[in-house]
Design a protein around this motif. Structure first.
Motif, PDB file in Angstrom:
ATOM      1  N   SER A 215       0.832  -1.204   0.000  1.00 55.88           N
ATOM      2  CA  SER A 215       0.000   0.000   0.000  1.00 55.88           C
ATOM      3  C   SER A 215       0.863   1.249   0.000  1.00 55.88           C
ATOM      4  O   SER A 215       0.444   2.315  -0.421  1.00 55.88           O
ATOM      5  N   LYS A 216       2.117   1.090   0.467  1.00 55.40           N
ATOM      6  CA  LYS A 216       3.022   2.247   0.469  1.00 55.40           C
ATOM      7  C   LYS A 216       3.630   2.489  -0.911  1.00 55.40           C
ATOM      8  O   LYS A 216       4.031   3.602  -1.220  1.00 55.40           O
ATOM      9  N   VAL A 217       3.800   1.450  -1.688  1.00 53.22           N
ATOM     10  CA  VAL A 217       4.532   1.619  -2.940  1.00 53.22           C
ATOM     11  C   VAL A 217       3.672   1.504  -4.192  1.00 53.22           C
ATOM     12  O   VAL A 217       4.150   1.726  -5.293  1.00 53.22           O
ATOM     13  N   GLN A 218       2.418   1.146  -4.058  1.00 53.93           N
ATOM     14  CA  GLN A 218       1.587   1.002  -5.252  1.00 53.93           C
ATOM     15  C   GLN A 218       0.290   1.772  -5.072  1.00 53.93           C
ATOM     16  O   GLN A 218      -0.138   2.040  -3.965  1.00 53.93           O
ATOM     17  N   ASP A 219      -0.315   2.057  -6.208  1.00 52.99           N
ATOM     18  CA  ASP A 219      -1.645   2.625  -6.178  1.00 52.99           C
ATOM     19  C   ASP A 219      -2.622   1.462  -6.019  1.00 52.99           C
ATOM     20  O   ASP A 219      -2.818   0.668  -6.935  1.00 52.99           O
TER      21      ASP A 219
ATOM     22  N   PHE B 269      -0.078  10.354  -7.549  1.00 56.18           N
ATOM     23  CA  PHE B 269       0.452   9.070  -7.088  1.00 56.18           C
ATOM     24  C   PHE B 269       1.632   8.584  -7.911  1.00 56.18           C
ATOM     25  O   PHE B 269       2.558   7.995  -7.391  1.00 56.18           O
TER      26      PHE B 269
END
Lengths: 622, 232
Positions: A356-360, B42
């Motif tokens: 969850s920190k590195v991906q959308d 993002f």
């Protein structure tokens, strides 16, 4: 300016001319008059695939670090250029020097999958090197094969002067030193090969003859010289931390499959899934030091300018310092606008938090590989993943906002029944149901969940407990895929489930090559002569041509695929020693039939034999 | 701070397409350690704008891109840092700071100059200079422009601002390169060959873009073209 091997007319005609011009960032140019050995390193598939392979980058970088060696890269010319090169008799060239491969000392070909076998012949042919090793004279490059497929080299033995069995980091220096020495004293090609045959890990197939029983199985082997080994033990790097690593990998101009920094965190896998060849070949597990990995990551990102870094291993969750490494990368990468991609992670609270920190979350999907539809069959294949764990992981993921799940299964595994196949649909359905149970109606982003269930067909591979197993026919495979589809259609949540399956005829062929013997090489040669190349690309795969070649060569496919193999059969690959013993594999084969699981290497040693290498997980505190 | 980078692309690099050149520079900027500004969101991307796409096979000594940086020591340092991480066939020629209100490179492009040089062994055109003059002396040069969506009749002459032959016998031209009226030098050459009744394969000439210009004339006035690097 370098002069290109192909003129402007040709380069403007072909798709993606950047495949053939070299000149990429971190590619190495040397003065050819100042080196003793010129080596062409080839991945026999199109540039975008070959450039994505870590192994080549390691060897390329290691060889070029040696002052007296120049290693260049070679890939399969795509079909458009292939045609032009044949018409105009243009010899295949190295990307760096743009000079013919046939003028170099070695052509090393990495063989990562069976379906590239005809591309090996394409590369040799375009390079204007005789296809059969026996027909190569003095002055022709020494053709070396390496990579996972060479653990059963027999189906392609006729095309190679030698095979390097095992990890590439260890013996090239010795091989080159012998080559230089032999040349200096005026030795012949034959002299070189005789000497090479005594170097650890090197197998020179033309010095051995495969002998057969009347029923076609292997009876034994006869060697031409007494002083060459009977068995070839794989080469292995025990100290992976200090082994060479490519800190300046070549950066392609065009988008390739693996367009990112690849950080190999460990080699090998503790799991011991019984269908998996890599899990046995790369034993024992050896981890890289985490501080070294952090430093590599920083340097490689700086040296390439890549926007993404990916961790590479067979099972990243088993790396003991994964938390520390990921924390570092997340911290470091967020400052540098770098993405982290995380393949082969077990889905649990920790990995979901990291992801969850590195991906959308909204855009990414989660992958589970249960491989089999029922617990019974998962026990047979020793896949230690339970339904409970999968559903719990899925529930956590759905709570975290994910709505897309990919599921991978295999069809045709040993002992598989209709119940097991039905289980694939059932499990897919339960995951969909978990979504509707976990996420309240008003919180469902698009109102729905997407489950993509994919099946591949099981192919027994050498050096796995399933090397004795029978393989399904094409018709059986297709029937199983049909049953799977039916099973999914019957589910309550079938609208949330999409089903994909592989083509069956390629799998049958792969099965023949995987457990083939030397008799197969004539079929490969014949298929190549009839125009087969790029068999791994479905648009160029001609099953009818292949089937005709088997028939015309008098080679029975069923002998290699569906035949029952007795416990004591001598296999074509038995002369290669990958560290894991045949006794262990047989023991695991029996346990599979008893539906008994085996613990992984971290929990309890199963006595596979790999401890003889004297390191790795076998000697760590558990 | 907005920075304009002028670069040359030649030799084997002419086979690298426009999108791949953008990718090349994105990575080069990271290798050079330039403090480039990223977009929000993002998946942030570098703030970067290329002037006019260059066709595959064409060389150039007048390519431009604009970037936004958060900090820098000097334009010279940026130029040096980039040139340290280039490959053969790409060279950064100049780096200039743009006025804050300047339009970005892509929106600024009005014209480009090209040179078409016969490659070794290619068929020469006799009395080329006279023929080019006669060609440009025509009332109009009609051309049927086919795009994916439509077929339009255009008059090339409106977009050819200058055309001639240099002392080496190369064809020189200054043509419209704006997004609305871009003219490909190869199309002009094709029409010229038609005019003189010669069939000459396109690849027998090497095309080089020499410079990319913006137009600083006020609306309604005659064009005043200046190189993109001279803005600000």
């Amino acid at each position: 300016m370098r002069k290109l091997a192909l003129n402007d007319d040709i380069l403007m005609q072909v798709e993606k001319p950047a495949r053939y011009i070299g000149n990429e960032v971190n590619s190495v140019i040397k003065d050819k008059t100042q080196v003793a050995v010129r080596f062409a390193m080839c991945f026999p598939d199109v540039y975008e695939i070959g450039m994505s392979h870590l192994g080549i980058q390691i060897i390329y970088s290691m060889l070029n670090e040696w002052e007296d060696v120049w290693c260049e890269r070679v890939y399969s010319p795509w079909v458009d250029l292939d045609k032009i090169m044949r018409e105009k008799h243009i010899p295949l060239f190295g990307l760096e020097s743009q000079e013919p491969v046939k003028d170099m000392d070695f052509l090393g070909i990495t063989i990562q999958y069976e379906m590239c076998y005809t591309n090996i012949l394409q590369v040799l042919d375009l390079a204007q090197i005789p296809l059969l090793a026996a027909e190569r004279g003095e002055g022709m490059p020494i053709v070396i094969g390496g990579g996972p497929c060479t653990y059963n080299p027999e189906p392609i033995a006729d095309f190679f002067d030698l095979f390097y069995i095992g990890e590439g980091e260890t013996q090239y220096r010795k091989l080159f030193d012998w080559y230089i020495e032999n040349r200096a004293k005026g030795g012949t090609r034959e002299d070189f090969l005789r000497g090479a045959a005594k170097i650890p890990g090197i197998y020179v197939p033309q010095f051995y003859e495969e002998l057969y029983n009347e029923d076609g199985t292997v009876k034994g082997r006869r060697k031409q010289y007494d002083d060459i080994p009977d068995t070839i033990l794989k080469e292995i790097v025990m100290d992976v931390t200090d082994a060479h690593y490519p800190l300046k990998p070549v950066v392609p101009f065009i988008k390739v499959t693996q367009d990112r920094v690849v950080l190999e965190i460990q080699r090998g896998c503790i799991r011991g899934c019984r269908f998996c060849q890599a899990g046995q070949l790369y034993r024992p597990v050896r981890e890289r030091n985490v501080d070294k990995l952090k430093s590599y990551a920083v340097q490689m990102l700086k040296n390439t300018g890549h926007e993404e870094i990916s961790l590479s291993s067979l099972s990243s969750s088993d790396y003991s310092h994964l938390d520390e490494l990921l924390d570092f990368l997340i911290e470091d990468c967020s400052q540098k606008h770098t993405n982290i991609s995380l393949p082969s992670l077990r889905i649990d609270a920790f990995s979901l938090d990291v992801m969850s920190k590195v991906q959308d979350v909204k855009k990414s999907s989660l992958t589970f590989a249960p491989e089999a539809g029922s617990q019974r069959l998962r026990d047979v294949i020793n896949k230690g993943l339970t339904e409970e764990v999968i559903l719990k992981g899925a529930a956590l993921a759905f709570e975290g906002g994910w709505t897309r799940v990919k599921l991978y299964f295999m069809l045709g595994l040993p002992t598989e029944t209709e119940e097991d196949i039905k289980g694939i649909g059932d499990l897919s359905n339960k995951i969909a149901a978990t979504f509707f149970d976990t996420v309240p109606k008003d919180k469902r982003v698009n109102g729905k969940v997407q489950i993509v269930t994919s099946t591949s067909f099981f192919i027994p591979k050498p050096f796995t407990p399933f090397q004795w197993a029978t393989m399904c026919t094409k018709e059986e495979f297709l029937e199983k895929a049909y049953q799977t589809k039916q099973g999914i259609m019957e589910q309550l949540n079938q609208k949330s489930i999409k089903y994909n399956w592989h083509e069956a005829d390629v799998s049958v062929l792969e099965g023949v090559f995987a457990r083939g013997d030397r008799k197969i090489s004539q079929v490969i040669l014949e298929a190549y002569k009839r125009g087969c190349i790029f068999d791994a690309w479905s648009e160029y795969f001609h099953n009818d041509v292949w089937m005709q070649c088997f028939e015309d060569c008098g080679v029975d496919i069923g002998f290699y695929t569906t035949r029952e193999r007795p416990d004591d059969e001598r296999f074509p690959w038995d002369f290669i020693d990958c560290g894991v013993t045949k006794e262990f594999l047989l023991r695991e084969w029996k346990k599979a039939q008893d539906e008994t699981v085996s613990s992984n290497c971290k929990v309890q040693c199963q006595g596979c034999g790999a401890n003889r290498f004297g390191g790795g997980i076998c000697y760590e505190n558990r | 701070m907005k920075i304009r980078i002028k670069f040359a692309k030649y030799g084997t690099m002419k086979f690298i397409g426009h999108l791949d050149m953008m990718r090349f520079f994105q990575k080069a900027i990271r290798r050079a350690g330039i403090d480039i500004k990223y977009s929000e969101g993002f998946s942030p991307h570098q703030i970067m704008s290329f002037a006019a796409p260059l066709g595959v096979g064409i060389e150039s000594c007048g390519e431009y891109m604009d970037i936004e940086v958060l900090s820098m020591t000097s334009t010279q340092d940026i130029k040096d840092a980039l040139n340290r991480v280039m490959v053969d066939g790409v060279e950064v020629l100049s780096v200039t700071v743009l006025p804050e209100q300047a339009k970005n490179a892509m929106a600024s492009v009005a014209a480009a100059s090209y040179r078409l040089q016969m490659k070794e062994g290619a068929f020469p055109i006799d009395h080329l200079e006279d023929k080019v003059k006669a060609f440009y002396g025509e009332e109009s040069i009609p051309y049927t422009k086919e795009t994916k969506k439509s077929v339009v009749e255009v008059d090339l002459k409106q977009g050819i601002y200058e055309i001639g032959v240099d002392s080496d016998g190369a064809i020189m031209m200054l043509v419209n390169a704006s997004s609305s009226g871009n003219i490909k030098p190869t199309v002009v050459f094709e029409k010229l060959c038609q005019f003189v009744n010669l069939e000459i394969p396109q690849l027998s000439y090497q095309v080089t873009r020499l410079e990319t210009y913006t137009d600083i004339a006020k609306a309604g006035e005659e064009h005043v073209f200046i190189p993109l690097a001279d803005v600000g």
